[in-house]
Design an enzyme around this catalytic site. Sequence first.
Site, PDB file in Angstrom:
ATOM      1  N   ASP A 626      -0.370  -4.111   3.036  1.00  0.00           N
ATOM      2  CA  ASP A 626       0.239  -4.609   1.794  1.00  0.00           C
ATOM      3  C   ASP A 626       1.437  -5.524   2.062  1.00  0.00           C
ATOM      4  OD1 ASP A 626      -1.587  -3.263   0.252  1.00  0.00           O
ATOM      5  OD2 ASP A 626      -0.327  -1.472   0.046  1.00  0.00           O
ATOM      6  N   LYS A 653      -7.564  -8.028  -2.434  1.00  0.00           N
ATOM      7  CA  LYS A 653      -6.445  -7.261  -3.002  1.00  0.00           C
ATOM      8  C   LYS A 653      -6.226  -7.714  -4.449  1.00  0.00           C
ATOM      9  CE  LYS A 653      -5.557  -4.669   0.495  1.00  0.00           C
ATOM     10  NZ  LYS A 653      -5.855  -3.233   0.376  1.00  0.00           N
TER      11      LYS A 653
HETATM   12  C1  S3P Z   1      -3.709   2.277  -0.801  1.00  0.00           C
HETATM   13  C2  S3P Z   1      -4.513   1.769   0.174  1.00  0.00           C
HETATM   14  C3  S3P Z   1      -4.589   0.347   0.516  1.00  0.00           C
HETATM   15  C4  S3P Z   1      -3.404  -0.418  -0.074  1.00  0.00           C
HETATM   16  C5  S3P Z   1      -3.114  -0.042  -1.509  1.00  0.00           C
HETATM   17  C6  S3P Z   1      -2.805   1.433  -1.602  1.00  0.00           C
HETATM   18  C7  S3P Z   1      -3.718   3.734  -1.068  1.00  0.00           C
HETATM   19  O1  S3P Z   1      -5.755  -0.193  -0.040  1.00  0.00           O
HETATM   20  O2  S3P Z   1      -3.650  -1.800   0.009  1.00  0.00           O
HETATM   21  O3  S3P Z   1      -2.018  -0.769  -1.988  1.00  0.00           O
HETATM   22  O4  S3P Z   1      -2.807   4.222  -1.752  1.00  0.00           O
HETATM   23  O5  S3P Z   1      -4.635   4.393  -0.579  1.00  0.00           O
HETATM   24  P1  S3P Z   1      -7.158  -0.197   0.785  1.00  0.00           P
HETATM   25  O6  S3P Z   1      -7.585   1.179   0.910  1.00  0.00           O
HETATM   26  O7  S3P Z   1      -8.091  -0.993  -0.079  1.00  0.00           O
HETATM   27  O8  S3P Z   1      -6.840  -0.879   2.059  1.00  0.00           O
END
Ligand code: S3P
Length: 745
Positions: A626, A653
Site C-alpha cells: 500500500d 488497487k
Molecule cells: C489488506 C490487504 C492488502 C492491502 C489492503 C488491506 C488487508 O490487499 O492492499 O489495503 O487488510 O488484508 P491485498 O490482499 O489485495 O494485497
Amino acid sequence: MTVSTEKRCVNKLVVVGIGLIGGSLAAALKQERACREVIGVARREQTCVDAVRLGVCDRAVLSIGDIAAELGAGDVIFIAVPTLTVDKVLADIKAVVSPDVTITDGASVKGSVVAAVCAIYGELPPQFVAGHPIAGSERSGVEASNPDLYRQHRVILTPTAETGAEHLALVEAMWQAVGAEVLMMPVEEHDDVLAATSHLPHAIAYSLVDTLAHDSENENIFRYAAGGFRDFTRIASSDPVMWHDIMKANKTSVLKALDLFAENLSRLRGAIEREDSEQLLGVFTRAKAARDHFTKMLTKQAYSPSMQDKEITYRVQPGGSVSGQLRVPGDKSISHRSIMLGSLADGVTDVEGFLEGEDALATLQAFRDMGVVIEGPDHGRVRIHGVGLHGLQAPPGPLYVGNSGTSMRLLAGLLAGQDFDAELTGDESLSKRPMNRVANPLREMGAEIETAEGGLPPVKIKGGAKLKAINYVMPMASAQVKSCVLLAGLYADGETVVTEPAPTRDHTERMLNGFGYPVAREGATAKLQSGGKLTATAIEVPADISSATFFMVAAAIAPGSDVTLTHVGINPTRVGVINILRLMGADLTLSNEREVGGEPVADIHIKYAPLKGIEIPEDQVPLAIDEFPALFVAAACAEGTTILRGAEELRVKESDRIQVMADGLQTLGVKADPTPDGIVIEGGSFGGGEVESHGDHRIAMSFTVAALRAGGEIVIRNCANVATSFPTFIALAQQAGIALQVEEG
Ligand code: S3P
C-alpha cells in the site's frame, strides 16, 4: 435600481386552498418571478383578502369557476386542500377547466388522489400530475406561507403511463424554480414510504401527547416536560383535519407501519421488563447509528455512501518541511478484523485505537446490519457484543461496503459459511475491482457465489452451503484472499490450509490466535481446523504504518524535516516501507519497540537525508504493497533511477496505481515510465501542476507530500476518499508543516 431578470416557467398559477402548502408555493413563485400571475382560490372571503394583503397572491377568488375561462396551456392549477377534499375540488375543476391546463396537487397520499381523479374523469387525464412536496411545518393557514418552505426540500411526483410529458415537465420545472429537488416514484411506493417516514411519526406523536394529556398527573407532566418531549412531539401541533384525512386516505400502508412499530415497541417493553441490556443496547446503538447517518445525509456531511458525491480538491503550496511528534490513526487492516472477530466471538470485546475511517466504519455497519450490538466508535473506543460463530443474522438488505476491498473480500469468506443469503455492494471504484480471486477458492470450498460479469461486484452469496476445507495455493500474494479463505475455513468441514507465494500481512492469523482460535503457521502456510470458538478479548489497534508512510516520506524528502511517529504497528509483514526507505538512504530509526495485543509497535523517528534511487527488492513488494504511491514520490526526489518490478497487483488497487502515479508524476515533469508490473522513475527536481487522484486516497495523500519538493503549487482533484483510511490527514498534514488547503464543491 436593479432590474431582476424574469425566469418565468409557469404562465398563471392557480392555487386552490391558500394555506401553508398552497400559499408557500404561491409566495415562492412570486418571489422567484417564475410565473406571470398567481390567483388564489379559497372558500372564505377573509382568506382571499388576507392572501392578497400578505402578497401571497395577486388576486383571489371564491370559486375556480370565476377564472376558469381565462386558463389555457402553460397555466397550472395546484390543489392544496386537505386530502379528502381533493375529490370535491377535482369535480369542480373538471366541469369548467380546459384539458390544456396542467393540474397538480400537494396531497400527502397519492393512491387516494389518483383513485379520485380516475373516478371523476373516468380515466387519468394527461393533464393531471400527482405530486407531494415533502415540506411542512406545524403551523398552518395563509399567514404561515413561507416562500422558502420548499428550498432544498424534495418533491415527489408520481406520474403514470397516462401522464402527459409536457404537463410533467411543467410541474417539474415549477418545483425546481422554487428550489426544490424533484424525484419520481410509483404511487404505491410513495404511499408506503410516506406511511413509514411521516404518517407513522405523526400518529405516534398525536397518540403520545393525547395519552399524557389524559393522565391524571397531566399538569405536572406538561409542566416538567423537557426538551426531549418538546422535540419528539412538535408535530402533534400540526393541522388535525389534514392528518385525519391522511390517516384515512393511506389506511393500508399506515396500518402496516403501525403494526410493525407496535411489534417492535412490545419487544422493547419485554427487554426493559427483563432488564435485557444486550437487547436494549442493540436497539439504541442501531437507532443512534441510523439517526446519525440520517442527520449527516440531511446536512450533506461525509458518510460512506454520500462521500462519492463530494468533489474535494487539495491545493498544496510548494516547499517547506515537516516536524513534530505525530500519532496517525489506527491501523485499517487491524480495525476491520477487530470488528469481524469481535462479532464472531463469545463475550464482549473492547477495542481501543479503532480507525474511524469510512472503510472500517463500513465493516462496522455491516455487522450491525447482521444483528451485532456494537457500541461506539467514540474516540477510537468500540465495544462489540459478540454473537458467537453462529449468531449472525440475515441483514435487511445488501451490505454496502463503500470503497473497502478488505470489507468485501473478507466478508465474502465469512458469509459463505452462514445459513442466510447475502449480497455485498460497493462504490464506483470497488465495483471495478476483481472478486474472482475470492469467489474461486470459495466455490472450491462448496460456496454458491455469483458476481457481476468479469468477476466484479456485487457479490451474491447463497446461504446454507456445506463448506468443505481445501488446501489452497494462492496464485497471488494477497492477505485479503488468505484471510477470506481462513474465515470461510472457520465454517468448513476439516482443516483449511492456505499457502501464499510471498509473505503478506498476517493480522488475521495473529488476531484469531488472540481470540483463542488456533491458527498454525509453517513457513508460507497457514492452517486452521473448524469447530473451534473465539473468546472475546481486548484489542489495542496500533497506528497504521500505511498512514505513517506519508509523513515518513515527507520527512525523508524535505530538507530540515524531523518527525517522530508514535505507536506505529511494525508487524514484519508490513515494514517494506521502512526497509525500502533505508535502502534509499533515509535516516530512520525505531525506538520504544514493544508488543501490544500480539502486534509489535514502535516509535519511528525520521529526519531528512538525501535519497538515492534503487532497484526495489521484489521480496519487499507485498510488505509495502500500500506504500508504493508514496514511495514513488520518494523516488522522484532521489538521485538516480528507481526501478520497481513484480508489482502488477498495484494495477488492481483502489485505482491502477502504476498508471495513475505515472500520469501524475509526468504532469509534474518527472520522468516516470510505467511497465506492466512496475515503474521506472528518474529522480530529480520537478514542478507543480494539476493531478487527478481518481478517487484513490493514497494517490491524493502522496501528491500532497510531493509538494514539499515541488517547484510550484500542486492541485489534486478528487480527494474525498482520503476519509476512507485517514480521516485526520488534512489536520495532521497542516500541523506537520505542509501548506495544504482544501476546496470543496
Ligand atoms: C489488506 C490487504 C492488502 C492491502 C489492503 C488491506 C488487508 O490487499 O492492499 O489495503 O487488510 O488484508 P491485498 O490482499 O489485495 O494485497
